[in-house]
Design a protein around this motif. Sequence first.
Motif: not given
Length: 277
Positions: A115, A132, A156-158, A161-162, A164, A187, A189, A191
């Motif tokens: 992150n 990713e 990590k997403v916050k 990240a676009n 995963a 979350v 995004v 996956i």
Amino acid sequence: METHNFSIEFFPPKTPEGAEKLRATRRQLAELRPKYFSVTFGAGGSTQQGTLDTVLEIQSEGHPAAPHLSCVGGSRESVRAILQQFQAHGIRRLVALRGDLPSGYGGAGEFRYANELVEFIRAETGDWFHIEVAAYPEMHPQARSPQDDLQNFARKVKAGANAAITQYFYNADSYFQFVDGVRKLGVDVPIVAGIMPITNYTQLMRFSEMCGAEIPRWVRLKLASFGDDTASIKAFGLDVVTALCERLLAGGAPGLHFYSMNQAVATTAIWQRLVSR
């Protein structure tokens, strides 16, 4: 399948023979028209140049390519230099990972977790990169608990990240449970499910032990029962992995990311079965 995010991963070859073999593999896999190819990164940056060289070669052939970027053992300055190199070459997608510490390596560098790397990439480059990150449906081997693992992923997403890509797995329920868990944390995004074709029992056992991926007991016993009969191992592996992919796509997985191991045959066979059904 065309509507799904379908991608294929390579590792950078270490020898001229390996590079030639990968070119042949790529020619075959390019016929499947994946959305992009990704190229892995060695522990502690050991193949950083190899990663970039392979990505540039793939781009020169007219295919989108995404380098893996590992931050372990790296400084802000070294990561900044790599990002500038990627931008200079027109690379727009990357896979951001913490990475594994090389054996005997003492320090963790300036980034402790993925992150922090994602946050740094966004601060340095804005929206230039589609980023990713990794997801672990069966829990990261070093996570304290499943809930802790979900929180780490959400961080990590916050951080920016676009999307995963998951570690490979053979139990579809673990994927669906993971997705449900992170959706509850807000979350949203995509996956993408990481898929490891089964072609070699010994190699699969070794990889799975290292990364914490579980091979269901019935699959393990069946594979072991084939002994050195590689044709039976491959045929059974093809059935198991194709059925897994079908269930994942039917259950809403936005796509599949194939860990090709620089081989074309198994990924092509699974793909052909999926599109013919």
